[in-house]
Design an enzyme around this catalytic site. Structure first.
Site, PDB file in Angstrom:
ATOM      1  N   SER A 162      -3.475   6.466  14.206  1.00  0.00           N
ATOM      2  CA  SER A 162      -3.825   7.684  13.471  1.00  0.00           C
ATOM      3  C   SER A 162      -4.180   8.807  14.435  1.00  0.00           C
ATOM      4  O   SER A 162      -4.694   8.561  15.538  1.00  0.00           O
ATOM      5  CB  SER A 162      -5.040   7.364  12.595  1.00  0.00           C
ATOM      6  OG  SER A 162      -5.633   8.547  12.146  1.00  0.00           O
ATOM      7  N   LYS A 198      -9.115   1.873  15.280  1.00  0.00           N
ATOM      8  CA  LYS A 198      -7.745   2.231  15.687  1.00  0.00           C
ATOM      9  C   LYS A 198      -7.649   2.333  17.214  1.00  0.00           C
ATOM     10  O   LYS A 198      -6.693   1.853  17.826  1.00  0.00           O
ATOM     11  CB  LYS A 198      -7.321   3.560  15.048  1.00  0.00           C
ATOM     12  CG  LYS A 198      -7.175   3.502  13.544  1.00  0.00           C
ATOM     13  CD  LYS A 198      -5.982   2.647  13.112  1.00  0.00           C
ATOM     14  CE  LYS A 198      -5.866   2.503  11.634  1.00  0.00           C
ATOM     15  NZ  LYS A 198      -4.918   1.495  11.191  1.00  0.00           N
ATOM     16  N   ASP A 248     -15.787  16.582  10.183  1.00  0.00           N
ATOM     17  CA  ASP A 248     -14.486  17.257  10.089  1.00  0.00           C
ATOM     18  C   ASP A 248     -14.280  18.208  11.259  1.00  0.00           C
ATOM     19  O   ASP A 248     -15.226  18.809  11.766  1.00  0.00           O
ATOM     20  CB  ASP A 248     -14.406  18.069   8.781  1.00  0.00           C
ATOM     21  CG  ASP A 248     -13.866  17.242   7.626  1.00  0.00           C
ATOM     22  OD1 ASP A 248     -13.542  16.059   7.844  1.00  0.00           O
ATOM     23  OD2 ASP A 248     -13.783  17.787   6.505  1.00  0.00           O
ATOM     24  N   ARG A 275      -4.558  21.181   8.759  1.00  0.00           N
ATOM     25  CA  ARG A 275      -4.029  19.846   9.086  1.00  0.00           C
ATOM     26  C   ARG A 275      -2.510  19.857   9.086  1.00  0.00           C
ATOM     27  O   ARG A 275      -1.878  20.741   8.508  1.00  0.00           O
ATOM     28  CB  ARG A 275      -4.482  18.808   8.026  1.00  0.00           C
ATOM     29  CG  ARG A 275      -5.986  18.586   7.947  1.00  0.00           C
ATOM     30  CD  ARG A 275      -6.528  17.847   9.163  1.00  0.00           C
ATOM     31  NE  ARG A 275      -7.955  17.585   9.054  1.00  0.00           N
ATOM     32  CZ  ARG A 275      -8.917  18.447   9.390  1.00  0.00           C
ATOM     33  NH1 ARG A 275      -8.607  19.646   9.864  1.00  0.00           N
ATOM     34  NH2 ARG A 275     -10.186  18.120   9.255  1.00  0.00           N
ATOM     35  N   THR A 307      -6.596  10.436  14.192  1.00  0.00           N
ATOM     36  CA  THR A 307      -8.060  10.404  14.337  1.00  0.00           C
ATOM     37  C   THR A 307      -8.464   9.965  15.748  1.00  0.00           C
ATOM     38  O   THR A 307      -9.562  10.288  16.202  1.00  0.00           O
ATOM     39  CB  THR A 307      -8.697   9.498  13.251  1.00  0.00           C
ATOM     40  OG1 THR A 307     -10.093   9.730  13.232  1.00  0.00           O
ATOM     41  CG2 THR A 307      -8.453   8.036  13.492  1.00  0.00           C
ATOM     42  N   TYR A 349     -13.977   3.581  11.611  1.00  0.00           N
ATOM     43  CA  TYR A 349     -12.539   3.508  11.309  1.00  0.00           C
ATOM     44  C   TYR A 349     -11.726   3.964  12.530  1.00  0.00           C
ATOM     45  O   TYR A 349     -10.823   3.266  12.987  1.00  0.00           O
ATOM     46  CB  TYR A 349     -12.198   4.378  10.091  1.00  0.00           C
ATOM     47  CG  TYR A 349     -10.712   4.585   9.927  1.00  0.00           C
ATOM     48  CD1 TYR A 349      -9.869   3.534   9.568  1.00  0.00           C
ATOM     49  CD2 TYR A 349     -10.115   5.834  10.178  1.00  0.00           C
ATOM     50  CE1 TYR A 349      -8.497   3.714   9.442  1.00  0.00           C
ATOM     51  CE2 TYR A 349      -8.753   6.020  10.052  1.00  0.00           C
ATOM     52  CZ  TYR A 349      -7.946   4.964   9.687  1.00  0.00           C
ATOM     53  OH  TYR A 349      -6.582   5.140   9.583  1.00  0.00           O
ATOM     54  N   SER A 365      -6.151  -5.883  -1.558  1.00  0.00           N
ATOM     55  CA  SER A 365      -7.509  -5.335  -1.647  1.00  0.00           C
ATOM     56  C   SER A 365      -7.455  -3.851  -1.992  1.00  0.00           C
ATOM     57  O   SER A 365      -8.401  -3.302  -2.535  1.00  0.00           O
ATOM     58  CB  SER A 365      -8.266  -5.541  -0.323  1.00  0.00           C
ATOM     59  OG  SER A 365      -7.577  -4.899   0.732  1.00  0.00           O
ATOM     60  N   ASN A 366      -6.334  -3.196  -1.656  1.00  0.00           N
ATOM     61  CA  ASN A 366      -6.220  -1.764  -1.981  1.00  0.00           C
ATOM     62  C   ASN A 366      -4.803  -1.443  -2.458  1.00  0.00           C
ATOM     63  O   ASN A 366      -4.239  -0.411  -2.097  1.00  0.00           O
ATOM     64  CB  ASN A 366      -6.571  -0.917  -0.749  1.00  0.00           C
ATOM     65  CG  ASN A 366      -6.830   0.532  -1.108  1.00  0.00           C
ATOM     66  OD1 ASN A 366      -7.419   0.814  -2.163  1.00  0.00           O
ATOM     67  ND2 ASN A 366      -6.384   1.456  -0.280  1.00  0.00           N
ATOM     68  N   LEU A 379      -7.527  15.095   0.686  1.00  0.00           N
ATOM     69  CA  LEU A 379      -7.288  16.355  -0.015  1.00  0.00           C
ATOM     70  C   LEU A 379      -6.183  16.260  -1.073  1.00  0.00           C
ATOM     71  O   LEU A 379      -6.388  16.664  -2.227  1.00  0.00           O
ATOM     72  CB  LEU A 379      -6.923  17.438   1.013  1.00  0.00           C
ATOM     73  CG  LEU A 379      -6.621  18.802   0.397  1.00  0.00           C
ATOM     74  CD1 LEU A 379      -7.865  19.405  -0.234  1.00  0.00           C
ATOM     75  CD2 LEU A 379      -6.048  19.746   1.447  1.00  0.00           C
ATOM     76  N   GLY A 408       0.813  -1.214   0.000  1.00  0.00           N
ATOM     77  CA  GLY A 408       0.000   0.000   0.000  1.00  0.00           C
ATOM     78  C   GLY A 408       0.850   1.269   0.000  1.00  0.00           C
ATOM     79  O   GLY A 408       2.078   1.224  -0.167  1.00  0.00           O
ATOM     80  N   TYR A 409       0.171   2.375   0.200  1.00  0.00           N
ATOM     81  CA  TYR A 409       0.818   3.692   0.058  1.00  0.00           C
ATOM     82  C   TYR A 409       1.981   3.865   1.050  1.00  0.00           C
ATOM     83  O   TYR A 409       3.139   4.028   0.643  1.00  0.00           O
ATOM     84  CB  TYR A 409      -0.260   4.773   0.254  1.00  0.00           C
ATOM     85  CG  TYR A 409       0.245   6.189   0.319  1.00  0.00           C
ATOM     86  CD1 TYR A 409       1.197   6.659  -0.580  1.00  0.00           C
ATOM     87  CD2 TYR A 409      -0.247   7.076   1.278  1.00  0.00           C
ATOM     88  CE1 TYR A 409       1.650   7.981  -0.518  1.00  0.00           C
ATOM     89  CE2 TYR A 409       0.183   8.390   1.342  1.00  0.00           C
ATOM     90  CZ  TYR A 409       1.133   8.832   0.450  1.00  0.00           C
ATOM     91  OH  TYR A 409       1.579  10.127   0.512  1.00  0.00           O
TER      92      TYR A 409
END
Ligand code: NAD
Ligand code: UDP
Length: 352
Positions: free
Chosen positions: A124, A152, A294, A230, A126, A148, A34-35, A199, A10-11
């Site tokens: 994260s 975490k 947000d 951010r 988050t 999500y 899957s991604n 973004l 992944g990324y």
């Protein structure tokens, strides 16, 4: 040393693999794709000039994991594998809890059964929910507003309980702020499927002509220009944080929880301007309503990472935008071959 990298195609995983190979680790990527694309690993091998062992499998499948632990003496795991789209998690909560939480349980069981107890986990920012102030320190109160984020939070708690039950575990929880950018070669980068939620890939796809305009979600926040702020961090700085965590992991005698951010906050419009400058392209935008859930401002206090890991982010917003643009303009369709048309409307926004 053998490092198992779950979600390594992944990324963030693919960028981290480069630095792991460069640091001399043997890298085993475990991914269900899957991604992600297998092409990302090929390109990582080319950049680093070293091979990676790739095993296709799912962290929820114990037999897939056992095969790896039987075949290799794994010294530590970097655990990126998981689902990460906030909106999708609201629609498919059980899928998110199964993939992220159940997957992590099965992974930890397999690790323990094979005597591997060192794990670096992708958490994260988050988990801070709506922070009462900024910059955000690691001891701020935790909360989550969607499945999500809750996955975490639960995993963090679960890993802390695991340590209490057996202090032989070495656990590092890395709380990422907003990863952006790409490897400087422009050959690997973020490749979101469908319409990007985040973004930076949305700006990059707008600049390259794949999207007609960016919807700026809200311009009435209590920030310097009204748009959300951010802490954007270059993915290679983030990758470096993982290598530093691995170097130190054996010396830790408690679960380490560490922010990985730059400590600087940029607004949506700051990012648009920086991207336009880096790419030489115009990024048209329209102000749209706020996106549900947000927050106005989120940026890290990264001083603990510096103290504990000797790590700090070094790459600027300019480098983040330039590297993103190099990846996006060289690979307008990411790792895929197909040509995707320009979307005239943003389907995430109600245009009526
Ligand atoms: P990504 O989707 O690019 O990478 C995750 C990888 O995990 C993918 O290659 C996917 O195929 C794989 N995967 C998913 N479920 C799996 C399963 N059950 N078994 C095996 N492989 C599986 O995401 P990313 O941006 O590289 O994020 C990596 C981690 O960092 C994730 O856990 C994510 O939640 C976390 N994180 C990401 C961000 C961000 O903005 N990118 C921010 C904070 C935290
Ligand atoms: N954002 C935006 N338009 C988009 C995507 C994001 O205005 O198409 C804003 C969003 O409201 C937030 C910031 O950009 O203020 C970062 O959003 P992102 O989804 O990238 O990260 P996160 O919300 O997880 O911090």
């Amino acid at each position: 040393m053998h490092i198992l990298v779950t979600g390594g195609a992944g990324y963030i995983g693919s960028h981290t693999c480069i630095l792991l190979l460069e640091a001399g680790y043997e890298v085993i990527v475990f991914d269900n794709f899957s991604n992600a694309s297998k092409e990302s690993i090929k390109r990582v091998e080319k950049i680093a000039g070293k091979p990676i062992t790739v095993i296709e499998g799912d962290i929820r499948h114990r037999e897939d994991l056992d095969k790896i632990f039987d075949a290799y003496k794994i010294d530590a795991v970097i655990h990126f594998a998981g689902l990460k789209a906030v909106g999708e998690s609201v629609e498919e909560p059980l899928n998110y809890y199964d993939n992220n939480i159940h997957g992590t349980i099965v992974l930890c069981e397999a690790m323990a059964a094979h005597g591997c107890r060192s794990i670096v986990f992708s958490s994260s920012a988050t988990v801070y929910g709506e922070p009462h102030t900024t910059p955000i320190k690691e001891d701020f109160p935790l909360s989550a507003t969607n499945p999500y984020g809750r996955s975490k939070l639960f995993i963090e708690e679960m890993l802390r309980d695991l340590y209490i039950s057996d202090p032989a575990w070495k656990i590092v929880l890395l709380r990422y702020f907003n990863p952006v950018g790409a490897h400087i070669s422009g050959t690997i980068g973020e490749d979101p499927h469908g319409i990007p939620n985040n973004l930076m890939p949305f700006i990059a796809q707008t600049a390259v002509g794949k999207r007609a305009f960016l919807s700026v979600f809200g311009d009435d926040y209590d920030t310097h220009d009204g748009t959300g702020v951010r802490d954007y961090i270059h993915v290679m700085d983030l990758a470096d944080g993982h290598v530093k965590a691995l170097e130190k992991i054996e010396s830790f005698n408690e679960v380490m929880t560490i922010n990985l951010g730059t400590g600087k906050g940029y607004s949506v419009l700051d990012m648009v301007k920086a991207f336009e400058k880096a790419s030489g392209k115009h990024v048209p935008y329209k102000i749209a309503p706020r996106r549900a859930g947000d927050i106005a401002k989120c940026f890290a206090d990264p001083s603990y990472a510096k103290k504990i890991l000797g790590w700090e982010a070094t790459r600027s917003i300019k480098e983040m935008c330039e590297d993103s643009w190099r990846w996006q303009s060289n690979n307008p369709n990411g790792y895929a071959e197909e040509i995707v048309g320009v979307a005239e409307k943003d389907p995430r926004v109600n245009h009526s």
